[in-house]
Design a protein around this motif. Structure first.
Motif, PDB file in Angstrom:
ATOM      1  N   UNK A 170       0.833  -1.200   0.000  1.00  0.00           N
ATOM      2  CA  UNK A 170       0.000   0.000   0.000  1.00  0.00           C
ATOM      3  C   UNK A 170       0.869   1.251   0.000  1.00  0.00           C
ATOM      4  N   UNK A 171       0.510   2.179  -0.871  1.00  0.00           N
ATOM      5  CA  UNK A 171       1.246   3.435  -0.976  1.00  0.00           C
ATOM      6  C   UNK A 171       0.242   4.572  -0.803  1.00  0.00           C
ATOM      7  N   UNK A 172       0.512   5.441   0.152  1.00  0.00           N
ATOM      8  CA  UNK A 172      -0.347   6.599   0.382  1.00  0.00           C
ATOM      9  C   UNK A 172       0.412   7.823  -0.105  1.00  0.00           C
ATOM     10  N   UNK A 173      -0.218   8.563  -1.005  1.00  0.00           N
ATOM     11  CA  UNK A 173       0.466   9.689  -1.642  1.00  0.00           C
ATOM     12  C   UNK A 173      -0.362  10.960  -1.566  1.00  0.00           C
ATOM     13  N   UNK A 174       0.354  12.051  -1.796  1.00  0.00           N
ATOM     14  CA  UNK A 174      -0.275  13.366  -1.876  1.00  0.00           C
ATOM     15  C   UNK A 174       0.519  14.182  -2.883  1.00  0.00           C
ATOM     16  N   UNK A 175      -0.117  15.148  -3.489  1.00  0.00           N
ATOM     17  CA  UNK A 175       0.562  16.025  -4.438  1.00  0.00           C
ATOM     18  C   UNK A 175       1.288  17.152  -3.732  1.00  0.00           C
ATOM     19  N   UNK A 176       2.345  17.676  -4.340  1.00  0.00           N
ATOM     20  CA  UNK A 176       3.137  18.723  -3.699  1.00  0.00           C
ATOM     21  C   UNK A 176       2.397  20.045  -3.499  1.00  0.00           C
ATOM     22  N   UNK A 177       1.348  20.274  -4.261  1.00  0.00           N
ATOM     23  CA  UNK A 177       0.605  21.524  -4.134  1.00  0.00           C
ATOM     24  C   UNK A 177      -0.577  21.437  -3.171  1.00  0.00           C
TER      25      UNK A 177
ATOM     26  N   UNK B 175       3.644  10.268   4.370  1.00  0.00           N
ATOM     27  CA  UNK B 175       3.061  10.013   3.050  1.00  0.00           C
ATOM     28  C   UNK B 175       4.068  10.427   1.987  1.00  0.00           C
ATOM     29  N   UNK B 176       4.010   9.721   0.873  1.00  0.00           N
ATOM     30  CA  UNK B 176       4.891  10.056  -0.244  1.00  0.00           C
ATOM     31  C   UNK B 176       4.307  11.221  -1.012  1.00  0.00           C
ATOM     32  N   UNK B 177       5.175  12.111  -1.452  1.00  0.00           N
ATOM     33  CA  UNK B 177       4.753  13.244  -2.259  1.00  0.00           C
ATOM     34  C   UNK B 177       5.098  12.894  -3.699  1.00  0.00           C
ATOM     35  N   UNK B 178       4.055  12.839  -4.533  1.00  0.00           N
ATOM     36  CA  UNK B 178       4.261  12.389  -5.904  1.00  0.00           C
ATOM     37  C   UNK B 178       3.608  13.333  -6.893  1.00  0.00           C
ATOM     38  N   UNK B 179       4.266  13.459  -8.030  1.00  0.00           N
ATOM     39  CA  UNK B 179       3.706  14.143  -9.178  1.00  0.00           C
ATOM     40  C   UNK B 179       3.534  13.064 -10.232  1.00  0.00           C
ATOM     41  N   UNK B 180       2.306  12.644 -10.452  1.00  0.00           N
ATOM     42  CA  UNK B 180       2.055  11.496 -11.328  1.00  0.00           C
ATOM     43  C   UNK B 180       2.681  10.260 -10.702  1.00  0.00           C
ATOM     44  N   UNK B 181       3.542   9.580 -11.469  1.00  0.00           N
ATOM     45  CA  UNK B 181       4.229   8.385 -10.962  1.00  0.00           C
ATOM     46  C   UNK B 181       5.602   8.697 -10.395  1.00  0.00           C
TER      47      UNK B 181
ATOM     48  N   UNK C 260       7.227  21.917   3.070  1.00  0.00           N
ATOM     49  CA  UNK C 260       7.743  21.238   4.266  1.00  0.00           C
ATOM     50  C   UNK C 260       8.275  19.832   3.986  1.00  0.00           C
ATOM     51  N   UNK C 261       8.075  19.329   2.763  1.00  0.00           N
ATOM     52  CA  UNK C 261       8.491  17.954   2.462  1.00  0.00           C
ATOM     53  C   UNK C 261      10.012  17.833   2.418  1.00  0.00           C
ATOM     54  N   UNK C 262      10.466  16.613   2.606  1.00  0.00           N
ATOM     55  CA  UNK C 262      11.877  16.297   2.417  1.00  0.00           C
ATOM     56  C   UNK C 262      12.016  15.874   0.971  1.00  0.00           C
ATOM     57  N   UNK C 263      12.766  16.647   0.188  1.00  0.00           N
ATOM     58  CA  UNK C 263      12.883  16.381  -1.248  1.00  0.00           C
ATOM     59  C   UNK C 263      13.952  15.341  -1.570  1.00  0.00           C
ATOM     60  N   UNK C 264      14.982  15.267  -0.764  1.00  0.00           N
ATOM     61  CA  UNK C 264      16.046  14.290  -1.017  1.00  0.00           C
ATOM     62  C   UNK C 264      15.696  12.991  -0.280  1.00  0.00           C
ATOM     63  N   UNK C 265      14.834  12.208  -0.898  1.00  0.00           N
ATOM     64  CA  UNK C 265      14.293  11.010  -0.268  1.00  0.00           C
ATOM     65  C   UNK C 265      15.291   9.854  -0.369  1.00  0.00           C
ATOM     66  N   UNK C 266      15.518   9.199   0.747  1.00  0.00           N
ATOM     67  CA  UNK C 266      16.351   8.006   0.774  1.00  0.00           C
ATOM     68  C   UNK C 266      15.444   6.825   0.451  1.00  0.00           C
ATOM     69  N   UNK C 267      15.798   6.075  -0.586  1.00  0.00           N
ATOM     70  CA  UNK C 267      14.985   4.948  -1.019  1.00  0.00           C
ATOM     71  C   UNK C 267      15.780   3.648  -0.957  1.00  0.00           C
ATOM     72  N   UNK C 268      15.058   2.546  -1.001  1.00  0.00           N
ATOM     73  CA  UNK C 268      15.653   1.217  -1.097  1.00  0.00           C
ATOM     74  C   UNK C 268      14.952   0.496  -2.233  1.00  0.00           C
TER      75      UNK C 268
END
Length: 142
Positions: A14-21, A39-45, A75-83
Motif C-alpha cells: 500500500x502506498x499513500x500519496x499526496x501532491x506537492x501543491x 506520506x509520499x509526495x508524488x507528481x504522477x508516478x 515542508x516535504x523532504x525532497x532528497x528522499x532516501x529509497x531502497x
C-alpha cells in the motif's frame, strides 16, 4: 537474510500519496485516517518527496505556520532516501539509523512499489530472531 520484497509480500504494498501543491492539512488528515507517520509526495508516478509527522511538527507548528495555507512542497523532504525490493532488512535498519529516518520508499525500476517503516523493520528482525532462537533450542534439546 530477509529482503524488503518478503516484508512487502507480508504487509502489502500500500502506498499513500499526496501532491506537492496540496495543503499540509490534507497530508496530516491522510496520515491520521490511515494511522501512518508519513506520506509520499508524488507528481504522477514520480516520487518528489516525503512528508512526515516530524516535518509537520518542526516546520509548521514550531514556525507558527498555517496547515491549511502551506503547500506540502514547502515542508516535504525532497532528497528522499529509497531502497529497492532486493535490499535486506539489515541494510534498511542501517539506513534508518544512520540517516535518522523512519520511512523508506521502495523503488524498483523507477517505480514506487511500497514503503517500509522502522516499525516494519523492527517487527521483521524480532520475528527472525525468534525463529533462530527456536531452532537453536530444538537443536540443543534434540
Amino acid at each position: 537474510m530477509i529482503q524488503v520484497s518478503h516484508l512487502l509480500a507480508e504487509k502489502g504494498g500500500q502506498i499513500h500519496t499526496i501532491g506537492p501543491d496540496e495543503p499540509v492539512l490534507a497530508a496530516i488528515q491522510l496520515m491520521a485516517d490511515r494511522v501512518i507517520g508519513a506520506v509520499l509526495v508524488m507528481t504522477g508516478d514520480q516520487l518528489v518527496g516525503i512528508v512526515s509527522e516530524r516535518d509537520y511538527a518542526r516546520k509548521i507548528i514550531l514556525n507558527g505556520r498555517s496547515s491549511s495555507g502551506t503547500p506540502v512542497r514547502d515542508i516535504m523532504t525532497a532528497s528522499v532516501i529509497t531502497v529497492n525490493s532486493t535490499d535486506t532488512i539489515d541494510t534498511c535498519m542501517r539506513l534508518c539509523t544512520d540517516s535518522r529516518v523512519r520511512h523508506l520508499p521502495v523503488v524498483d525500476d523507477r517505480k514506487v512499489v511500497g514503503v517500509v517503516s522502522i516499525g516494519d523493520l523492527v517487527k521483521a528482525v524480532i520475528s527472525e530472531q525468534g525463529e533462530q532462537i527456536e531452532q537453536l533450542q530444538r537443536y540443543i534439546a534434540g
